[in-house]
Design a protein around this motif. Sequence first.
Motif, PDB file in Angstrom:
ATOM      1  N   ASP A   7       1.127  -1.147  -0.043  1.00 60.18           N
ATOM      2  CA  ASP A   7       0.050   0.112   0.166  1.00 60.18           C
ATOM      3  C   ASP A   7       0.929   1.282   0.109  1.00 60.18           C
ATOM      4  N   VAL A   8       0.450   2.482  -0.865  1.00 62.59           N
ATOM      5  CA  VAL A   8       1.203   3.526  -0.913  1.00 62.59           C
ATOM      6  C   VAL A   8       0.162   4.689  -0.767  1.00 62.59           C
ATOM      7  N   SER A   9       0.405   5.764  -0.461  1.00 62.01           N
ATOM      8  CA  SER A   9      -0.275   6.961  -0.562  1.00 62.01           C
ATOM      9  C   SER A   9      -0.415   7.698  -1.974  1.00 62.01           C
ATOM     10  N   GLU A  10      -1.409   8.383  -2.200  1.00 65.69           N
ATOM     11  CA  GLU A  10      -1.278   9.145  -3.443  1.00 65.69           C
ATOM     12  C   GLU A  10      -0.156  10.078  -3.570  1.00 65.69           C
ATOM     13  N   PHE A  11       0.333  10.827  -2.267  1.00 60.51           N
ATOM     14  CA  PHE A  11       1.467  11.537  -2.155  1.00 60.51           C
ATOM     15  C   PHE A  11       2.847  10.680  -2.729  1.00 60.51           C
ATOM     16  N   ASP A  12       2.716   9.486  -2.006  1.00 59.87           N
ATOM     17  CA  ASP A  12       3.847   8.634  -2.573  1.00 59.87           C
ATOM     18  C   ASP A  12       4.231   8.398  -4.125  1.00 59.87           C
ATOM     19  N   ILE A  13       2.609   8.127  -4.743  1.00 59.77           N
ATOM     20  CA  ILE A  13       2.749   7.994  -6.034  1.00 59.77           C
ATOM     21  C   ILE A  13       3.232   9.121  -6.847  1.00 59.77           C
ATOM     22  N   LYS A  14       2.673  10.239  -6.357  1.00 65.92           N
ATOM     23  CA  LYS A  14       3.520  11.371  -7.018  1.00 65.92           C
ATOM     24  C   LYS A  14       4.824  11.670  -6.890  1.00 65.92           C
ATOM     25  N   ALA A  15       5.404  11.662  -5.602  1.00 59.79           N
ATOM     26  CA  ALA A  15       6.351  11.986  -5.099  1.00 59.79           C
ATOM     27  C   ALA A  15       7.537  10.984  -5.926  1.00 59.79           C
ATOM     28  N   LEU A  16       6.956   9.762  -5.841  1.00 62.35           N
ATOM     29  CA  LEU A  16       8.252   8.658  -6.712  1.00 62.35           C
ATOM     30  C   LEU A  16       7.983   8.505  -7.931  1.00 62.35           C
ATOM     31  N   ASP A  17       6.969   9.166  -8.465  1.00 58.35           N
ATOM     32  CA  ASP A  17       6.665   9.115  -9.979  1.00 58.35           C
ATOM     33  C   ASP A  17       6.246   7.677 -10.422  1.00 58.35           C
ATOM     34  N   LEU A  18       5.332   6.923  -9.596  1.00 53.03           N
ATOM     35  CA  LEU A  18       5.226   5.418  -9.732  1.00 53.03           C
ATOM     36  C   LEU A  18       4.148   5.328 -10.949  1.00 53.03           C
ATOM     37  N   ALA A  19       4.451   4.382 -11.659  1.00 54.10           N
ATOM     38  CA  ALA A  19       3.786   4.147 -13.083  1.00 54.10           C
ATOM     39  C   ALA A  19       4.175   2.982 -13.285  1.00 54.10           C
ATOM     40  N   PRO A  20       3.383   2.021 -14.146  1.00 56.05           N
ATOM     41  CA  PRO A  20       3.783   0.843 -14.630  1.00 56.05           C
ATOM     42  C   PRO A  20       5.376   0.647 -15.479  1.00 56.05           C
ATOM     43  N   LYS A  49      -2.684   2.656   3.414  1.00 54.80           N
ATOM     44  CA  LYS A  49      -2.748   3.574   2.495  1.00 54.80           C
ATOM     45  C   LYS A  49      -3.808   3.368   1.301  1.00 54.80           C
ATOM     46  N   GLU A  50      -4.011   4.300   0.640  1.00 53.59           N
ATOM     47  CA  GLU A  50      -5.178   4.161  -0.409  1.00 53.59           C
ATOM     48  C   GLU A  50      -5.090   3.591  -1.397  1.00 53.59           C
ATOM     49  N   TYR A  51      -3.872   3.267  -1.932  1.00 52.36           N
ATOM     50  CA  TYR A  51      -3.487   2.810  -3.421  1.00 52.36           C
ATOM     51  C   TYR A  51      -2.644   1.330  -2.866  1.00 52.36           C
ATOM     52  N   TYR A  52      -2.781   0.471  -3.642  1.00 55.36           N
ATOM     53  CA  TYR A  52      -1.931  -0.652  -3.937  1.00 55.36           C
ATOM     54  C   TYR A  52      -1.075  -0.743  -5.106  1.00 55.36           C
TER      55      TYR A  52
END
Length: 574
Positions: free
Chosen positions: A86-99, A153-156
């Motif tokens: 699980d990660v937060s929306e903030f993590d996704i943006k900050a780490l630039d997570l994407a497939p 957190k909100e996303y997996y």
Amino acid sequence: MANSPHGGVLKDLHIRDAHKHDELLLESETLPSIVLTDRQLCDLELIMNGGFSPLEGFMNQSDYQRVLNELRLTNGCLFSMPITLDVSEFDIKALDLAPNKRVLLRDPRDDSRLAILTVQDIYRPNKIEEATKVFGDNDLAHPSVKYLHNHVKEYYVGGSVEAIKAPIHYDYIAHRYTPTELRAHFKKLNWTRVVAFQTRNPMHRAHRELTVRAARIRQANVLLHPVVGLTKPGDIDHYTRVRVYQALMPKYPNGMATLGLLPLAMRMGGPREALWHAIIRKNFGASHFIIGRDHAGPGKNSKGVDFYGPYDAQALVGKYKDELQIEVVPFQMMTYIPESDEYMPIDEIPKGTQTLNISGTELRRRLRGGLHIPEWFSYPEVVKVLRDTHPPKSKQGFTLFLTGYYNSGKDLIAKALQVILNEQGGRTVSLLLGEIVRSELSSELGFTKKARDQNIARIGFVSAELTKAGAAVIAAPIAPYADARAHVKQAIEQYGGFYLIHVNSPLEFCISTDRKGVYKKAQAGEIKGFTGIDDPYEAPTDADIVVDPSKQSISEICHQIILLLEKFKKVLTK
Ligand code: PPS
């Protein structure tokens, strides 16, 4: 031969990825990183060492969804517990997570680099659906449902991992085996039939009898496989438990049993968890797995009803018996029969036979009170381990917290108590007078509410640590605020007694007997924000004793306090 792994191949990623270790390490320097939570760390350790085979990473959305709906991965393989990152929306943006992005997974304890995850997908789970399908209920009384809603957190992020290194452990290393190591161990010992026993509690004679009975019925050896990752909040810590298991091991016939520790983060998911446990044990090479009463049960829901029936776990695992390929050994509760001095499963005991039992609650009561624990229930060596970490009230530390105005007499009482407790002996006595704390711990703090609260919090921290170590602490700050006192009480009560003493001398008395003239200065405005003059004092409404040195002698007050301590068995008598 050890049992074959779940899905046919043991996914020991450390072995698989060893040849590219240096490359991964080099690459990791360029990657954004996720610092894992304690639970994610446990999960990753078992993903990497093959304990969760056939998983090779954290579940993507289609695996997750199928596990929720059908207890299967998309490839059809049975798997009952969602294993997600699980990660937060903030993590996704900050780490630039994407497939297809790669991200480093770090150990939260020492920041070390454990694995690289290749992101496959990022999805938002429906937590209510997850709670309902996995745990059978969206009730926050379930520890994992509570965790899901309050901490997850909100996303997996789904994706496979490549292993850099296993998390380092410093405790009980000799008993920590990976599936590969345990399989090699069984091979070396020539064990072909191994019955695994899962536990998150101390083990007593009933457990020893149960495991030996299972071994006898299946002509197998025993693997004690206790969980040392995360268990149910409030459980006995794993250090104590492992010492208990170590004390129990010599009670097995030589060569019959092995103790291996499992760094699993339990979910307390009853039937689904039992299925998951069986899969894990299969990966560790066991051929048999014991499932007793209320396996991985979380207790009662918010309506006071058990989340799962006592034998629901046996029933669910039984349903998948054929494809699971680890034989479940079901057990009913083991019960003691005094007449023959033996334990038997309750369903095998003839009606009318006299039986004895000591519940977990009763055991805790006996430990707390230093009361007798009979040998039919546990071994003296096991009881000693438990008594060492659960000293009876009389041996636990405590804090006497005196609160009152400046010059109320609290320092005089505190000093006299120190002498009396020193005379009594048996404990170290620590005196934390307001002025000592102010000069040794809080010299930079002033007297605003915030500063006073900070000062009291420091006293609370030190007192709690000393109480934990079995000392008698006498703290005597002004402590004018109720909320700060309440926090101290909470911090200390996890380790021992906390007694609040309100030194309730009238302010006029404190002023009129103030030889140093501090109040005069405060009244003249030379000291600002002085308690009682131009700063508040919230008199406690929850004091254990209220004393008044304007009416009572210090000896009288001390006697009153000693009588209070005696009532709570804090005075050590010879
Ligand atoms: S508190 O509120 O509990 O943090 O206060 P405490 O640490 O007990 O510190 C009180 C001592 O500091 C001296 N002093 C003051 N007290 C109250 N208000 C103000 N503004 C203030 N300024 C200095 C006071 O003499 C206390 O001495 P003792 O002897 O410790 O009671």
